[in-house]
Design a protein around this motif. Structure first.
Motif, mmCIF file in Angstrom:
data_model
loop_
_atom_site.group_PDB
_atom_site.id
_atom_site.type_symbol
_atom_site.label_atom_id
_atom_site.label_comp_id
_atom_site.label_asym_id
_atom_site.label_seq_id
_atom_site.Cartn_x
_atom_site.Cartn_y
_atom_site.Cartn_z
ATOM 1 N N HIS A 57 0.862 -1.186 0.000
ATOM 2 C CA HIS A 57 0.000 0.000 0.000
ATOM 3 C C HIS A 57 0.891 1.226 0.000
ATOM 4 O O HIS A 57 2.110 1.118 0.125
ATOM 5 C CB HIS A 57 -0.921 0.007 1.222
ATOM 6 N N HIS A 59 2.684 3.845 1.655
ATOM 7 C CA HIS A 59 3.132 3.969 3.041
ATOM 8 C C HIS A 59 3.178 5.423 3.501
ATOM 9 O O HIS A 59 3.505 6.314 2.718
ATOM 10 C CB HIS A 59 4.519 3.350 3.202
ATOM 11 N N HIS A 113 -6.897 -0.263 6.325
ATOM 12 C CA HIS A 113 -5.790 0.579 6.795
ATOM 13 C C HIS A 113 -5.643 1.762 5.840
ATOM 14 O O HIS A 113 -5.543 2.909 6.263
ATOM 15 C CB HIS A 113 -4.520 -0.261 6.864
ATOM 16 N N ASP A 130 -0.072 -3.715 6.275
ATOM 17 C CA ASP A 130 -0.465 -3.168 7.586
ATOM 18 C C ASP A 130 -1.914 -3.495 7.922
ATOM 19 O O ASP A 130 -2.498 -2.909 8.823
ATOM 20 C CB ASP A 130 -0.299 -1.642 7.605
#
Ligand SMILES: [Fe+2]
Length: 345
Positions: A57, A59, A113, A130
């Motif tokens: 993803h 970050h 997330h 995450d």
């Protein structure tokens, strides 16, 4: 299998280097910019060729190593369809496979997330980014995070994997390195809830400070596309509209660098020869199919891919190999479609 869990102590990030054999292709998951030297050294030591770099993803707590590793190794960068990164070489959606020689990762869209979060399942292990952490879950209070989506991703997807599945997250701040789905079901305090409402309530009241690097990391991670000005300046980039006029000309060979799955999902430009990007190097060397094609027929190689990044790197490699008439379609199939270009029936 070669499996290395690498740690960045500044951001508490785990990155994973995967390969099926020494001397073969490698993939890295969630690399950290500052660790690029270390990764490259390890790749050399283990005699591996990095072909894919994947971020689970976008970050917020560290700058990704995707762009740096691509610039150093000409590997393919990969993120999910939903990512707000400007350009990656390849995008995946739920159910797609990310493959390298001897290994396959199943992409699972697990938002919550962030809205671009993916997990990757590889046989007996899952890389959860995450979304699911060891005894924790990824925060849901920025980057379009959504506790209800995270609940569904965890309870509806990840916890349905066999209990023995190993869990490798993108972060840990306590020193834990690996868990299992069964262990997290039993002992993860965030998962001991009776409803989505209870989970959302828990996540909405964590009251966490923003990550220290957030103001730097998020903008940097949204701007990771390959610098292509030099390629354009040298005349190696063809605008999609101009490319439409070149297709079918007898002195042009159109080369599709994407993978089979991308061709099936997004279509192809008619008359294109399929040469997947990871096999480019052997094909543009003396004796390779593209080298011999260009040299024996005098044809101009016109590369294309999904967004114009693999093809830009291919042009550089082909030019270096002496195929000086090579060029690529700027913006790839995406640019082609936006310019009204037709696809093969
Ligand atoms: Fe994150």
């Amino acid at each position: 299998m070669i499996f290395r869990q690498l740690f960045d102590s500044v951001s508490g990030t785990y990155s994973y280097l995967l390969a099926s054999r020494h001397g073969g292709e490698a993939l890295i998951l969630d690399p950290v910019l500052e660790k690029a030297d270390r990764y490259c050294q390890l790749l050399r030591e283990l005699d591996l060729r990095l072909v894919k770099a994947v971020d689970t993803h976008l970050h917020a707590d560290h700058v990704t190593g995707l762009g740096e590793l691509r610039d150093r190794t000409r590997c393919i960068t990969i993120m999910g369809d939903q990512s707000k990164a400007d350009v990656v070489s390849m995008r995946v959606s739920d159910g797609d496979q990310v493959t390298i020689e001897g290994l396959a990762l199943d992409a699972m869209y697990t938002p919550g997330h962030t809205d671009d979060s993916y997990s990757y399942l590889m046989g007996d292990r899952v890389f959860t980014g995450d979304t699911l952490l060891i005894r924790g879950t990824g925060r849901t209070d920025f980057q379009n995070g959504d506790p209800r989506a995270e609940y569904e991703s965890i309870f509806g997807r990840l916890l349905n994997l066999p209990d023995t599945t190993l869990v490798y997250p993108a972060h840990d701040y306590k020193g834990d390195t690996v868990s299992t789905i069964g262990e997290e079901k039993a002992f993860n305090p965030r998962l001991q809830v009776k409803s989505v409402e209870e989970f959302a309530d828990l996540m909405n009241n964590l009251d966490l400070p923003n990550p220290k690097m957030m103001d730097v990391a998020v903008p940097a991670n949204m701007k990771i596309g390959l610098a292509q000005e030099e390629i354009a300046r040298r005349g190696w980039a063809v605008k999609a509209l101009d490319a439409q006029r070149m297709i079918g000309l007898s002195d042009v060979a159109l080369i599709d660098l994407r993978e089979r799955s991308e061709r099936e999902r997004h279509g192809e430009i008619s008359g294109s020869m399929h040469v997947p990007y990871p096999s480019l190097k052997e094909n543009i060397q003396s004796g390779g199919i593209l080298y011999e094609l260009a040299k024996s027929t005098g044809k101009r190689l016109l590369f294309y891919c999904a967004y114009g990044e693999r093809s830009a790197m291919a042009v550089q490699a082909a030019q270096e190999a002496g195929l000086t008439a090579s060029c690529h379609i700027d913006g790839g199939l995406d640019g082609w479609k936006k310019a009204g270009g037709r696809l093969a029936q």
